[in-house]
Design an enzyme around this catalytic site. Structure first.
Site, short mmCIF file in Angstrom:
data_model
loop_
_atom_site.label_atom_id
_atom_site.label_comp_id
_atom_site.label_asym_id
_atom_site.label_seq_id
_atom_site.Cartn_x
_atom_site.Cartn_y
_atom_site.Cartn_z
N ARG A 66 0.83 -1.22 0.00
CA ARG A 66 0.00 0.00 0.00
C ARG A 66 0.86 1.27 0.00
NH1 ARG A 66 -5.34 -0.95 1.22
NH2 ARG A 66 -5.69 -3.14 1.61
N ILE A 93 -7.80 3.26 2.83
CA ILE A 93 -7.21 4.17 3.83
C ILE A 93 -5.85 4.64 3.30
CG2 ILE A 93 -6.25 4.26 6.18
CD1 ILE A 93 -8.51 2.22 6.91
N LEU A 94 -5.63 5.95 3.38
CA LEU A 94 -4.39 6.51 2.84
C LEU A 94 -3.23 6.27 3.79
CD1 LEU A 94 -5.92 9.84 1.52
CD2 LEU A 94 -4.99 8.00 0.11
N ASN A 108 -12.18 14.80 2.92
CA ASN A 108 -12.99 13.61 2.70
C ASN A 108 -14.44 13.99 2.89
OD1 ASN A 108 -13.62 10.80 2.38
ND2 ASN A 108 -13.89 10.66 4.60
N HIS A 110 -18.07 12.29 3.89
CA HIS A 110 -18.55 11.08 4.56
C HIS A 110 -20.05 11.21 4.80
CE1 HIS A 110 -18.05 7.45 6.97
NE2 HIS A 110 -18.90 7.99 7.83
N ASP A 147 -11.48 9.25 9.53
CA ASP A 147 -12.73 10.01 9.76
C ASP A 147 -12.71 10.84 11.05
OD1 ASP A 147 -13.76 9.01 7.40
OD2 ASP A 147 -14.89 7.41 8.35
#
Ligand code: GAR
Length: 196
Positions: A66, A93-94, A108, A110, A147
């Site tokens: 990743r 997920i970064l 982001n 959401h 988040d």
């Protein structure tokens, strides 16, 4: 007028990407999407193609891990002089290697009133299942805690007794499609990166 260069990360339908593309059609709108990155083939890439926006798929299978994938994605965004990154339905997920490069410059969207129903791609179904009377959507800054980054804006959406996941999602997304361009416009008018 120099316009803020926006890179959008996608995994799905791309309706929020489309909202940003539409906003950018107004020459007075202070931002425009210049690059779209996906982690898989998805409908959002077709929307980018239709709008003649550069796009690339970063499939995890094509990288050792990743971290390598996110490093490559970050380099591509930088090559396109991206100043603001927007996660619009991006479902990975970064890695820190990415968030460090764009600290204070990643948003982001959401589909809940964060901090409720965080850390999931199923926030709409979870809200319905939890029986809440109200949910909504949130635009926040991305940090390494999924988040949990500073909230920039929220819109509230009433949950109706006869709502299904689909009907509720539709009303939440209608709010998302106006909220996201408003927040991007606001950020285009202030110095970046935002301090976390
Ligand atoms: C949006 O509703 C967004 O809030 C949600 O994915 C949808 C993408 O739709 N994001 C998350 O759930 C993030 N955890 P789109 O591809 O049509 O823009």
């Amino acid at each position: 007028m120099s316009r803020l260069r926006v890179g959008v990360l996608v995994s799905g339908r791309g309706s929020n990407l489309q909202a940003l593309i539409e906003a950018g059609k107004d020459p007075m709108y202070p931002a425009r999407v210049v690059m779209v990155c996906a982690n898989r083939d998805c409908a959002a890439l077709e929307l980018a193609k239709k709008a003649s926006i550069s796009r690339e798929v970063f499939r995890l299978a094509n990288f050792p891990d990743r971290k390598a994938r996110d490093l490559a994605m970050g380099n591509t965004l930088r090559m396109h002089d991206v100043e603001l990154v927007v996660c619009a339905g991006y479902d990975a997920i970064l890695e820190r290697v990415f968030t460090r490069q764009f600290e204070g410059r990643i948003l982001n969207i959401h589909p809940s009133l964060l901090p409720d129903f965080a850390g999931t791609m199923d926030a709409v179904a979870m809200a319905l299942q939890a029986g809440v009377k109200e949910t909504g959507c949130t635009v926040h800054l991305v940090t390494d805690d999924v988040d949990q980054g500073p909230i920039l804006a929220q819109r509230r959406v009433e949950v109706r007794p006869d709502d299904t996941v689909e009907s509720l999602r539709e009303r939440i997304q209608a709010e998302e499609h106006t909220l996201l361009p408003v927040v991007v416009k606001r950020l285009a008018g202030q110095p970046l990166p935002l301090t976390l």
